[in-house]
Design a protein around this motif. Sequence first.
Motif, PDB file in Angstrom:
ATOM      1  N   ASP A   1     -16.754  15.178   4.674  1.00 46.18           N
ATOM      2  CA  ASP A   1     -15.323  14.950   4.863  1.00 46.18           C
ATOM      3  C   ASP A   1     -14.840  13.988   3.770  1.00 46.18           C
ATOM      4  O   ASP A   1     -15.041  12.777   3.872  1.00 46.18           O
ATOM      5  N   THR A   2     -14.231  14.527   2.720  1.00 47.13           N
ATOM      6  CA  THR A   2     -13.814  13.648   1.614  1.00 47.13           C
ATOM      7  C   THR A   2     -12.576  12.828   1.984  1.00 47.13           C
ATOM      8  O   THR A   2     -12.377  11.734   1.468  1.00 47.13           O
ATOM      9  N   GLY A   3     -11.750  13.353   2.893  1.00 51.14           N
ATOM     10  CA  GLY A   3     -10.570  12.602   3.339  1.00 51.14           C
ATOM     11  C   GLY A   3     -10.989  11.253   3.916  1.00 51.14           C
ATOM     12  O   GLY A   3     -10.316  10.234   3.707  1.00 51.14           O
ATOM     13  N   ALA A   4     -12.127  11.229   4.632  1.00 54.13           N
ATOM     14  CA  ALA A   4     -12.615   9.979   5.240  1.00 54.13           C
ATOM     15  C   ALA A   4     -12.942   8.942   4.158  1.00 54.13           C
ATOM     16  O   ALA A   4     -12.793   7.741   4.376  1.00 54.13           O
ATOM     17  N   MET A   5     -13.374   9.423   2.991  1.00 50.26           N
ATOM     18  CA  MET A   5     -13.693   8.480   1.910  1.00 50.26           C
ATOM     19  C   MET A   5     -12.402   7.832   1.392  1.00 50.26           C
ATOM     20  O   MET A   5     -12.326   6.619   1.200  1.00 50.26           O
ATOM     21  N   TYR A   6     -11.375   8.661   1.162  1.00 48.44           N
ATOM     22  CA  TYR A   6     -10.085   8.116   0.725  1.00 48.44           C
ATOM     23  C   TYR A   6      -9.512   7.193   1.799  1.00 48.44           C
ATOM     24  O   TYR A   6      -8.953   6.142   1.499  1.00 48.44           O
ATOM     25  N   ARG A   7      -9.647   7.611   3.052  1.00 47.96           N
ATOM     26  CA  ARG A   7      -9.134   6.779   4.152  1.00 47.96           C
ATOM     27  C   ARG A   7      -9.810   5.412   4.194  1.00 47.96           C
ATOM     28  O   ARG A   7      -9.173   4.392   4.485  1.00 47.96           O
ATOM     29  N   THR A   8     -11.109   5.396   3.934  1.00 45.47           N
ATOM     30  CA  THR A   8     -11.850   4.128   3.984  1.00 45.47           C
ATOM     31  C   THR A   8     -11.330   3.160   2.931  1.00 45.47           C
ATOM     32  O   THR A   8     -11.137   1.966   3.197  1.00 45.47           O
TER      33      THR A   8
ATOM     34  N   ILE B   1     -10.437   4.340  10.751  1.00 42.71           N
ATOM     35  CA  ILE B   1      -9.652   4.953   9.664  1.00 42.71           C
ATOM     36  C   ILE B   1      -8.788   6.117  10.155  1.00 42.71           C
ATOM     37  O   ILE B   1      -8.028   6.695   9.400  1.00 42.71           O
ATOM     38  N   ARG B   2      -8.906   6.455  11.448  1.00 46.69           N
ATOM     39  CA  ARG B   2      -8.211   7.634  12.003  1.00 46.69           C
ATOM     40  C   ARG B   2      -6.873   7.302  12.616  1.00 46.69           C
ATOM     41  O   ARG B   2      -6.616   7.660  13.764  1.00 46.69           O
ATOM     42  N   THR B   3      -6.019   6.575  11.938  1.00 45.11           N
ATOM     43  CA  THR B   3      -4.695   6.311  12.496  1.00 45.11           C
ATOM     44  C   THR B   3      -3.647   6.902  11.550  1.00 45.11           C
ATOM     45  O   THR B   3      -3.913   7.065  10.362  1.00 45.11           O
TER      46      THR B   3
ATOM     47  N   VAL C   1      -3.033   4.677   8.496  1.00 46.43           N
ATOM     48  CA  VAL C   1      -4.049   4.787   7.443  1.00 46.43           C
ATOM     49  C   VAL C   1      -3.871   6.120   6.706  1.00 46.43           C
ATOM     50  O   VAL C   1      -3.977   6.176   5.479  1.00 46.43           O
ATOM     51  N   GLY C   2      -3.531   7.185   7.441  1.00 51.37           N
ATOM     52  CA  GLY C   2      -3.306   8.495   6.812  1.00 51.37           C
ATOM     53  C   GLY C   2      -2.193   8.436   5.769  1.00 51.37           C
ATOM     54  O   GLY C   2      -2.318   8.965   4.666  1.00 51.37           O
ATOM     55  N   GLU C   3      -1.103   7.750   6.126  1.00 52.86           N
ATOM     56  CA  GLU C   3       0.029   7.609   5.195  1.00 52.86           C
ATOM     57  C   GLU C   3      -0.376   6.835   3.946  1.00 52.86           C
ATOM     58  O   GLU C   3      -0.090   7.234   2.818  1.00 52.86           O
TER      59      GLU C   3
ATOM     60  N   THR D   1      -3.268   6.448   2.782  1.00 49.52           N
ATOM     61  CA  THR D   1      -4.270   7.214   2.032  1.00 49.52           C
ATOM     62  C   THR D   1      -3.596   8.171   1.073  1.00 49.52           C
ATOM     63  O   THR D   1      -3.974   8.296  -0.094  1.00 49.52           O
ATOM     64  N   SER D   2      -2.573   8.841   1.572  1.00 45.44           N
ATOM     65  CA  SER D   2      -1.851   9.791   0.745  1.00 45.44           C
ATOM     66  C   SER D   2      -1.187   9.067  -0.440  1.00 45.44           C
ATOM     67  O   SER D   2      -1.083   9.610  -1.542  1.00 45.44           O
ATOM     68  N   THR D   3      -0.766   7.823  -0.224  1.00 46.70           N
ATOM     69  CA  THR D   3      -0.161   7.030  -1.303  1.00 46.70           C
ATOM     70  C   THR D   3      -1.187   6.660  -2.383  1.00 46.70           C
ATOM     71  O   THR D   3      -0.945   6.851  -3.574  1.00 46.70           O
TER      72      THR D   3
ATOM     73  N   VAL E   1      -8.619   5.709  -8.233  1.00 44.22           N
ATOM     74  CA  VAL E   1      -9.102   6.029  -6.883  1.00 44.22           C
ATOM     75  C   VAL E   1      -9.887   7.346  -6.915  1.00 44.22           C
ATOM     76  O   VAL E   1     -10.995   7.453  -6.390  1.00 44.22           O
ATOM     77  N   ARG E   2      -9.314   8.342  -7.573  1.00 47.85           N
ATOM     78  CA  ARG E   2      -9.967   9.660  -7.602  1.00 47.85           C
ATOM     79  C   ARG E   2     -11.267   9.601  -8.395  1.00 47.85           C
ATOM     80  O   ARG E   2     -12.265  10.198  -8.013  1.00 47.85           O
ATOM     81  N   ASP E   3     -11.247   8.837  -9.488  1.00 53.00           N
ATOM     82  CA  ASP E   3     -12.464   8.723 -10.297  1.00 53.00           C
ATOM     83  C   ASP E   3     -13.592   8.067  -9.523  1.00 53.00           C
ATOM     84  O   ASP E   3     -14.747   8.431  -9.659  1.00 53.00           O
TER      85      ASP E   3
ATOM     86  N   GLY F   1     -11.549  18.938   1.695  1.00 53.43           N
ATOM     87  CA  GLY F   1     -10.655  18.031   0.968  1.00 53.43           C
ATOM     88  C   GLY F   1      -9.388  18.717   0.509  1.00 53.43           C
ATOM     89  O   GLY F   1      -8.837  19.574   1.211  1.00 53.43           O
ATOM     90  N   ARG F   2      -8.904  18.304  -0.670  1.00 53.77           N
ATOM     91  CA  ARG F   2      -7.677  18.878  -1.216  1.00 53.77           C
ATOM     92  C   ARG F   2      -7.917  19.509  -2.590  1.00 53.77           C
ATOM     93  O   ARG F   2      -7.193  20.391  -3.009  1.00 53.77           O
ATOM     94  N   ASP F   3      -8.912  18.983  -3.305  1.00 57.33           N
ATOM     95  CA  ASP F   3      -9.132  19.391  -4.703  1.00 57.33           C
ATOM     96  C   ASP F   3     -10.587  19.788  -4.915  1.00 57.33           C
ATOM     97  O   ASP F   3     -11.104  19.676  -6.018  1.00 57.33           O
TER      98      ASP F   3
HETATM   99  O1   DC Z   1      -7.864  15.124   5.310  1.00 58.34           O
HETATM  100  P1   DC Z   1      -7.276  13.762   5.670  1.00 58.34           P
HETATM  101  O2   DC Z   1      -6.056  13.834   6.550  1.00 58.34           O
HETATM  102  O3   DC Z   1      -8.302  12.823   6.179  1.00 58.34           O
HETATM  103  O4   DC Z   1      -6.774  13.189   4.248  1.00 58.34           O
HETATM  104  C1   DC Z   1      -6.047  12.005   4.139  1.00 58.34           C
HETATM  105  C2   DC Z   1      -5.319  11.939   2.796  1.00 58.34           C
HETATM  106  O5   DC Z   1      -6.274  11.839   1.739  1.00 58.34           O
HETATM  107  C3   DC Z   1      -4.451  13.146   2.452  1.00 58.34           C
HETATM  108  O6   DC Z   1      -3.083  12.842   2.573  1.00 58.34           O
HETATM  109  C4   DC Z   1      -4.742  13.468   1.015  1.00 58.34           C
HETATM  110  C5   DC Z   1      -5.900  12.611   0.638  1.00 58.34           C
HETATM  111  N1   DC Z   1      -7.054  13.392   0.179  1.00 58.34           N
HETATM  112  C6   DC Z   1      -7.105  13.730  -1.158  1.00 58.34           C
HETATM  113  O7   DC Z   1      -6.179  13.406  -1.896  1.00 58.34           O
HETATM  114  N2   DC Z   1      -8.175  14.399  -1.651  1.00 58.34           N
HETATM  115  C7   DC Z   1      -9.191  14.764  -0.845  1.00 58.34           C
HETATM  116  N3   DC Z   1     -10.228  15.427  -1.362  1.00 58.34           N
HETATM  117  C8   DC Z   1      -9.146  14.470   0.532  1.00 58.34           C
HETATM  118  C9   DC Z   1      -8.047  13.774   1.020  1.00 58.34           C
END
Ligand code: DC
Length: 223
Positions: A31-38, A87-89, A92-94, A96-98, A105-107, A126-128
């Motif tokens: 779950d890569t989203g969890a990494m960004y959330r952390t 991290i599941r609120t 935190v989701g908002e 994270t997206s910022t 961050v991505r690197d 994930g997204r990418d």
């Molecule tokens: O999947 P999630 O809801 O846990 O993701 C939270 C945020 O993290 C989402 O708004 C976009 C970002 N994200 C990202 O940019 N790239 C990823 N691979 C995973 C999540």
Amino acid sequence: MFAIALDGPAGAGKSTVAKMAATRLGMHYVDTGAMYRTLAYDMLRRHVDIGREDEVARALEQIRIRIVYDENVQRMFLGEEEVTDRIRTPQVGEATSTIAVYRAVRDKLLALQRDLAKEYEVIMDGRDIGTTILPDAPLKVYLTADAKQRGRRRFLELEEKEPGKHTLEETIQAIKDRDERDMNREIAPLRKAADAIVLDTTHMTAQQAADALVQMAQEARGR
Ligand code: DC
């Protein structure tokens, strides 16, 4: 190594479906989203100004993110402290997206994610993933559903955790805002890879979507 790149917008059911399919396929769910959330969670509590890229980049240097796989459950740590549930609120989701729009961050997470796919057969959510992280993945799936349906699913999850705190309209709007941000950022935006198969779950149960994913994986493995 066999891998499945699973991308799609918030609330499409990626994590539920991927977990079910990973267990059946004997693969590792990442779950890569969890990494960004952390990362976002740590910045929020340290009051980092997340609107400023330089502040975020500086804060990143202090963060020691760790991932532990425990019977195929991905547990997230900041140093020795476990933050898997915290991290599941929605807040935190908002956040994270910022922060997910920033290059630093991505690197920071790119190498970590690629290394996991070298070590294990993964379903990476994930997204990418299909476009940037694992562009050579043998199977790419873009899981989606219409925004109202995704909002409804998110709302039901929130109601279970915090009854009466959110409205359906506000949850649908938050999903739309998040889509907008995730799809329109400059670096690694949410986009279907050209060779990804679209799986629209608007009218599917999680079980049906997992069945479809397992079937695709079996076909791709046999190729
Ligand atoms: O999947 P999630 O809801 O846990 O993701 C939270 C945020 O993290 C989402 O708004 C976009 C970002 N994200 C990202 O940019 N790239 C990823 N691979 C995973 C999540």
